[in-house]
Design an enzyme around this catalytic site. Structure first.
Site, mmCIF file in Angstrom:
data_model
loop_
_atom_site.group_PDB
_atom_site.id
_atom_site.type_symbol
_atom_site.label_atom_id
_atom_site.label_comp_id
_atom_site.label_asym_id
_atom_site.label_seq_id
_atom_site.Cartn_x
_atom_site.Cartn_y
_atom_site.Cartn_z
ATOM 1 N N GLU A 126 11.122 -8.245 -0.283
ATOM 2 C CA GLU A 126 11.251 -8.471 -1.729
ATOM 3 C C GLU A 126 11.850 -9.841 -2.049
ATOM 4 O OE1 GLU A 126 13.442 -5.272 -3.543
ATOM 5 O OE2 GLU A 126 11.919 -3.792 -3.071
ATOM 6 N N GLU A 143 8.264 0.707 1.168
ATOM 7 C CA GLU A 143 9.360 1.427 0.500
ATOM 8 C C GLU A 143 8.798 2.161 -0.698
ATOM 9 O OE1 GLU A 143 12.879 -0.797 -0.759
ATOM 10 O OE2 GLU A 143 12.807 -2.004 1.076
HETATM 11 C C1 BG6 Z 1 14.975 -1.822 -2.879
HETATM 12 C C2 BG6 Z 1 15.639 -2.735 -1.860
HETATM 13 O O1 BG6 Z 1 14.342 -2.583 -3.854
HETATM 14 O O2 BG6 Z 1 15.855 -0.974 -3.593
HETATM 15 C C3 BG6 Z 1 16.763 -2.024 -1.094
HETATM 16 O O3 BG6 Z 1 14.701 -3.267 -0.936
HETATM 17 C C4 BG6 Z 1 17.654 -1.231 -2.043
HETATM 18 O O4 BG6 Z 1 17.481 -2.975 -0.338
HETATM 19 C C5 BG6 Z 1 16.794 -0.245 -2.819
HETATM 20 O O5 BG6 Z 1 18.687 -0.573 -1.366
HETATM 21 C C6 BG6 Z 1 17.575 0.711 -3.736
HETATM 22 O O6 BG6 Z 1 18.319 0.071 -4.700
HETATM 23 P P1 BG6 Z 1 19.427 0.805 -5.573
HETATM 24 O O7 BG6 Z 1 19.955 -0.244 -6.476
HETATM 25 O O8 BG6 Z 1 18.771 1.913 -6.342
HETATM 26 O O9 BG6 Z 1 20.468 1.354 -4.638
#
Ligand code: BG6
Length: 460
Positions: free
Chosen positions: A166, A364
């Protein structure tokens, strides 16, 4: 099986070095921006919890890999911490880090879990940030050397490499919206960091290809689709500019080897275009990826701006659109994000129709839940909501594949609940629950369900 996936489909999950290793000041690791920022502004982190509290993968990688096996993983993505491997960002390699990453990669392979390795997941070494981070061309060179060091050390076994996770997020967080260090708010500098990140990416790709290691190299992008409120021309224009700024600014150079002309013209018009030097365009053209990782959590819905921009306002992407809350949208109330499963299919279709249908996987997707302990029953998190979330996304993914999309895997964010930047442990995402006091890992209902899906290579 109603939803059968292609043979050799990759099932697994993703995490990153800084978010899971812990041992932030052990094993010879250098400081990164997160270590530094916590020292200066601990209040910026949820409940003031730093990366030192990450889930002890450094110490427990072996038993953790066993846990992956237990829930049917045949692949896992994590990153290498640049500041662990090369504490000053450039120069001396840290032998303890080489030892750790060797052991971790070997263990994954022994257990039949394919390692997918990313080189940069938000964690700039502080020594490099002090030189200007990706605003500096020297840092690009240092990144390329670091990447090459990783290929030399681990490339005989790692066959799926990713230059960045990202890459737009450190640009947004660090240079536009104040949620990552160095907390700059300046579009022009943001655009320079974005541009230099693509140059760094291209350098790493070229070096990898020159080494002929018989693997693949890609980049992981959060391809959040931009949906317009309506078909009205003004709404369409707003959505198109969002797409250019947040998606195509990385997608086009990474896949097509060049920036969209429309984006270049827009930035030129507003005097925000970064400085190009001789050879930059050729370098970008040489950085085309073999494959793409797609992170997808939620859609971006926008409409034309309703008010004029204040004459003194800083230049921002929001000059061109307002966010739009679609009536009736489905929400994940535990994170405040919209759930729109079809988004995954729309991304795949776009890649198939406009980007040569290059090989890709979902790197992801996941559902963050604040206060997840309220779903514990008989000692286990009963996360039926997460099972539904994954299932509904997988159905759209399956449809995309049926229609010819070239998608080879699905990874959930994340494996064990992990530390997440300034949100620390606020939102839990894992297949395993992490007890923050004892570090005990307990499988959630979704982990058991996923094991079945992986074993059957599909579900009904
Ligand atoms: C993703 C990232 O966009 O979101 C991760 O690649 C991150 O590193 C994940 O942990 C979740 O984010 P959050 O803010 O909901 O904990």
């Amino acid at each position: 099986m109603q939803y059968q996936f292609p043979d050799n489909f990759y099932w697994g999950s993703a995490s990153s070095a800084t978010q899971s290793e812990g041992a932030a000041f052990e094993g010879g690791k250098g400081e990164n921006i997160w270590d530094h920022w916590f020292k200066t502004e601990p209040n910026r982190f949820h409940h003031s919890v730093p990366a030192t509290e990450a889930s002890t993968f450094y110490a427990n990688y072996k038993s953790d890999i066993q846990l992956m096996k237990d829930i049917g993983h045949n692949s896992f993505r994590t990153s290498i911490s640049w500041s662990r491997l090369i504490p000053d960002g450039t120069g001396e390699v840290n032998p303890e880090a080489v030892d750790f990453y060797n052991k971790m990669i070997n263990e994954l392979i022994v257990q039949g879990v394919e390692p997918f390795i990313c080189l940069f997941h938000f964690d700039m070494p502080m020594a490099m940030q002090n030189m200007g981070g990706f605003e500096s061309r020297e840092v690009l060179e240092a990144y390329a050397d670091y990447a090459e060091t990783c290929f030399k050390l681990f490339g005989d076994r790692v066959k799926y490499w990713f230059t960045f996770n990202e890459p737009v997020v450190p640009v947004e967080g660090g240079y536009l919206y104040d949620f990552h260090y160095p907390n700059v708010v300046d579009f022009r500098r943001a655009a320079t960091v974005a541009f230099h990140t693509i140059l760094a990416h291209a350098k790493a790709v070229s070096r990898y290809k020159a080494m002929e290691q018989d693997g693949q190299i890609g980049i992981i992008l959060n391809l959040t689709p931009s949906y317009p409120r309506s078909e009205n021309e003004a709404d369409l224009k707003a959505a198109n500019i969002c797409d250019l700024m947040f998606n195509r600014s990385f997608l086009d150079p990474a896949v097509k080897g060049e920036y969209p002309q429309e984006l270049m013209e827009l930035l030129k018009q507003y005097e925000q275009l970064p400085q190009f030097e001789d050879g930059d365009c050729e370098l970008i053209a040489s950085g085309k990826v073999d494959m793409l990782g797609i992170n997808y959590y939620q859609p971006r819905r926008v409409k034309a701006r309703e008010n004029a921009v204040h004459p003194d306002a800083l230049f921002m992407p929001e000059w061109f659109f307002d966010y739009y809350e679609m009536p009736g949208r489905k929400m994940n109330p535990h994170r405040g994000w919209e759930i729109y499963e079809k988004g995954v299919y729309d991304i795949l279709t776009n890649l198939r129709e406009n980007y040569g249908n290059l090989p890709c996987y979902i790197s992801e997707n996941g559902m963050g839940v604040e206060g997840e302990e309220k779903f514990v029953k008989d000692g286990q998190i009963q996360d039926d909501y997460r099972i539904d979330f994954i299932k509904e996304h997988l159905k759209w993914l399956h449809k995309g594949i049926q229609e010819g999309s070239n998608c080879f895997g699905y990874h959930l964010w994340t494996f064990i609940d992990n530390w997440s930047w300034s949100n620390a442990y606020k939102n839990r995402y894992g297949f395993y629950r992490l007890n923050l006091t004892t570090q005990a890992r307990t499988v959630k209902k979704s982990g058991e369900w996923y094991a079945e899906v992986s074993r059957n290579n599909g579900f009904n």
